[in-house]
Design a protein around this motif. Structure first.
Motif, short mmCIF file in Angstrom:
data_model
loop_
_atom_site.label_atom_id
_atom_site.label_comp_id
_atom_site.label_asym_id
_atom_site.label_seq_id
_atom_site.Cartn_x
_atom_site.Cartn_y
_atom_site.Cartn_z
N LYS A 1 0.86 -1.17 0.00
CA LYS A 1 0.00 0.00 0.00
C LYS A 1 0.90 1.23 0.00
CE LYS A 1 -4.15 1.85 2.01
NZ LYS A 1 -5.12 1.80 3.08
N SER A 2 0.66 2.11 -0.96
CA SER A 2 1.55 3.24 -1.23
C SER A 2 0.92 4.57 -0.82
CB SER A 2 1.88 3.26 -2.72
OG SER A 2 2.75 4.31 -3.03
N ALA A 3 1.78 5.54 -0.50
CA ALA A 3 1.36 6.92 -0.25
C ALA A 3 2.29 7.86 -1.00
CB ALA A 3 1.39 7.23 1.24
N LEU A 4 1.77 8.99 -1.39
CA LEU A 4 2.54 10.05 -2.03
C LEU A 4 2.89 11.09 -0.97
CD1 LEU A 4 3.66 11.51 -4.54
CD2 LEU A 4 1.38 12.51 -4.83
N ILE A 5 4.18 11.40 -0.84
CA ILE A 5 4.65 12.41 0.09
C ILE A 5 5.12 13.61 -0.73
CG2 ILE A 5 6.18 12.93 2.03
CD1 ILE A 5 4.23 10.54 2.48
N LYS B 1 4.99 9.52 10.40
CA LYS B 1 5.03 8.06 10.59
C LYS B 1 3.70 7.54 11.11
CE LYS B 1 7.65 4.12 11.50
NZ LYS B 1 6.57 3.17 11.31
N GLN B 2 3.07 8.26 12.03
CA GLN B 2 1.78 7.83 12.57
C GLN B 2 0.70 7.83 11.49
OE1 GLN B 2 3.96 9.92 13.91
NE2 GLN B 2 3.88 9.93 16.14
N VAL B 3 0.69 8.86 10.64
CA VAL B 3 -0.30 8.92 9.55
C VAL B 3 -0.11 7.74 8.62
CG1 VAL B 3 -0.99 10.23 7.50
CG2 VAL B 3 -0.63 11.42 9.67
N LEU B 4 1.13 7.45 8.26
CA LEU B 4 1.41 6.34 7.35
C LEU B 4 1.02 5.00 7.99
CD1 LEU B 4 4.85 7.56 5.98
CD2 LEU B 4 2.61 7.77 4.87
N GLN C 1 -1.23 4.49 10.32
CA GLN C 1 -2.70 4.42 10.42
C GLN C 1 -3.32 3.91 9.13
OE1 GLN C 1 -3.80 8.41 11.46
NE2 GLN C 1 -3.35 8.13 13.65
N HIS C 2 -2.67 4.21 8.01
CA HIS C 2 -3.19 3.80 6.70
C HIS C 2 -2.55 2.51 6.19
CE1 HIS C 2 -4.58 8.00 6.74
NE2 HIS C 2 -5.52 7.55 5.94
N GLY C 3 -1.70 1.89 6.98
CA GLY C 3 -1.07 0.63 6.57
C GLY C 3 -0.11 0.78 5.40
N ILE C 4 0.55 1.91 5.30
CA ILE C 4 1.44 2.21 4.18
C ILE C 4 2.78 1.50 4.36
CG2 ILE C 4 2.66 4.06 2.98
CD1 ILE C 4 -0.45 4.13 2.65
N ASP C 5 3.29 0.90 3.27
CA ASP C 5 4.63 0.33 3.30
C ASP C 5 5.51 0.79 2.13
OD1 ASP C 5 3.40 -1.17 1.32
OD2 ASP C 5 3.70 -3.09 2.31
N GLU C 6 4.92 1.54 1.20
CA GLU C 6 5.66 2.10 0.07
C GLU C 6 5.40 3.59 -0.02
OE1 GLU C 6 4.63 0.17 -3.60
OE2 GLU C 6 5.63 -1.68 -3.04
N LEU C 7 6.46 4.36 -0.31
CA LEU C 7 6.32 5.80 -0.44
C LEU C 7 6.82 6.27 -1.80
CD1 LEU C 7 7.69 7.04 3.00
CD2 LEU C 7 5.33 6.50 2.36
#
Length: 181
Positions: free
Chosen positions: A3-7, A98-101, A103-109
């Motif tokens: 699961k990815s997030a954009l920073i 880190k807490q936001v990521l 909470q969303h189960g993120i492992d890829e940025l």
């Protein structure tokens, strides 16, 4: 499944022409950043904006409460996209990133923004140290000329040196088109 997030790091007014600390290629990088942000929104992915302010009114740029410290119009947050305030180069340091990521189960940025040689570098290295898989989108980042030992180092060389170092040990460094295709 990953699961990815954009920073989106520090794409703020002071880095653009007319700002207090303009970067080489800030507009082109922001245009690519806007494409990536829109694609992430279209995919209903997590977009986290990072906004830097120094703690002193005497700061050379990003002074507290100034227009220069605001997010640039090309990348302004929408809806419930978090905007995290930081006071250090590393976007994880003394923020809730880190807490936001987590909470969303993120492992890829996917990391984009400015400056390549400071905040992108520090954030990417910290993310890798935390165990995230990281992609840095080189043409959605910007830098500026630097000086070392009496010589000017052109922004393109600064950017290339930092992207190559990050690509060596901390992240996959790719273009906007590669990411979006």
């Amino acid at each position: 499944m990953s699961k990815s997030a954009l920073i989106v790091v520090d794409i703020q007014n002071d880095y653009f022409p007319g700002g207090k600390w303009p970067l080489v290629g800030a507009d082109a990088a922001a245009d690519n950043a806007a494409r990536i942000i829109q694609a992430t929104r279209d995919a209903e992915g997590l977009v986290v904006h990072i906004r830097h302010e120094f703690t002193s009114q005497d700061a050379p740029f990003f002074t507290p409460g100034s227009d220069g410290a605001k997010l640039h119009a090309k990348v302004i947050n929408q809806g419930d996209e978090p905007v995290l305030l930081k006071h250090f180069a590393n976007s994880f340091r003394e923020t809730e990133l880190k807490q936001v990521l987590d909470q969303h189960g993120i492992d890829e940025l996917v990391v984009i923004g400015s400056m390549s040689h400071v905040c992108i570098d520090a954030t990417t290295r910290a993310a890798a140290d935390f165990g995230y898989t990281v992609k840095v989108i080189h043409d959605a980042c910007a830098s500026r000329d630097l000086e070392f030992n009496g010589s000017t180092v052109p922004a393109a060389q600064v950017h290339a040196a930092f992207m190559s170092a990050l690509g060596f040990a901390y992240a996959q460094v790719i273009s906007t088109d590669t990411l979006l295709n």
